[in-house]
Design a protein around this motif. Structure first.
Motif, short mmCIF file in Angstrom:
data_model
loop_
_atom_site.label_atom_id
_atom_site.label_comp_id
_atom_site.label_asym_id
_atom_site.label_seq_id
_atom_site.Cartn_x
_atom_site.Cartn_y
_atom_site.Cartn_z
N SER A 23 0.83 -1.21 0.00
CA SER A 23 0.00 0.00 0.00
C SER A 23 0.87 1.25 0.00
O SER A 23 0.55 2.24 -0.68
CB SER A 23 -0.95 0.00 1.20
OG SER A 23 -1.80 -1.13 1.15
N ASP A 39 -8.46 -4.28 0.60
CA ASP A 39 -8.90 -3.79 1.91
C ASP A 39 -9.97 -2.71 1.76
O ASP A 39 -10.96 -2.69 2.51
CB ASP A 39 -7.72 -3.24 2.71
CG ASP A 39 -6.78 -4.35 3.14
OD1 ASP A 39 -7.28 -5.46 3.42
OD2 ASP A 39 -5.56 -4.12 3.18
N ASP A 79 -3.84 -3.69 -5.33
CA ASP A 79 -3.18 -3.74 -4.04
C ASP A 79 -3.85 -4.82 -3.18
O ASP A 79 -4.84 -4.56 -2.50
CB ASP A 79 -3.26 -2.37 -3.35
CG ASP A 79 -2.64 -2.36 -1.96
OD1 ASP A 79 -2.02 -3.38 -1.57
OD2 ASP A 79 -2.78 -1.33 -1.26
MG MG Z 1 -1.95 -2.79 2.36
#
Ligand code: MG
Ligand code: CTP
Length: 171
Positions: A23, A39, A79
């Protein structure tokens, strides 16, 4: 500084255990709208980015966004850990369906480093058991990664300071 060439209107698949810095890397090198994070998708369908029961719904959403962006010719960065071949196969096939090129960027870190980073995180509680399992999946993956359909597999040493790279968008 290493040059990392990625397809300007294709897919970039980040690969690395929790705490490898995916990230952070994405934030440093790509625009916020170019990054599709598992996420963030989990949070959107559960109000809690750590709610694992939301994983199937989160990935359905992630795949939908990735597919839509590729159809529209937009550079897209995934990601997510992507340490399992099944997760990567899904993304490679999504890219194929949209006639898009797909590169992988692997962030390699010793598991002790990933563990120490995760221990200091306020946003997440990922234990060593999880990191070790991800590391085992990733180690198994390294040999076959190049045969999975990626145009290029960039492997970066991410165990210390953020890897010094310059992203080149290839048309
Ligand atoms: Mg991450
Ligand atoms: N970090 C660090 N040095 C780096 C990269 C990251 O100290 N070179 C730190 C970040 O500041 C953060 C933690 O390590 O506190 C995890 O980084 P992050 O980018 O969030 O890792 P991810 O790979 O995205 O982890 P996850 O899979 O759990 O989302």
């Amino acid at each position: 500084t290493t040059e990392v060439r990625v397809p300007a209107s294709g897919l970039v698949v980040l690969v690395g255990v929790s705490g490898s810095g995916k990230s952070s890397f994405a934030r440093e090198h790509f625009r916020p709208t170019e990054i599709v994070s598992s996420d963030a998708c989990r949070a959107m369908v559960s109000d809690d980015e750590n709610d694992q029961s939301a994983t199937p719904d989160a990935f359905e959403l992630l795949n939908h966004i990735v597919g839509t962006r590729l159809r529209r010719g937009l550079l897209t960065v995934v990601d997510a850990t992507n340490v399992q071949s099944r997760a990567r196969a899904e993304l490679v096939s999504l890219a194929r369906r949209h006639h898009a090129l797909v590169d992988a960027i692997v962030l390699e870190v010793p598991e002790t480093v990933a563990g120490a980073r995760n221990a200091g995180r306020a946003d997440r509680d990922v234990g060593m058991t999880v990191v070790r399992r991800q590391q085992r999946d990733l180690s198994r993956s390294m040999k076959r990664l190049r045969k999975e359909g990626f145009r290029r597999v960039h492997v970066l040493d991410a165990g210390g300071a953020p890897p010094r790279v310059h992203i080149v968008r290839e048309r």
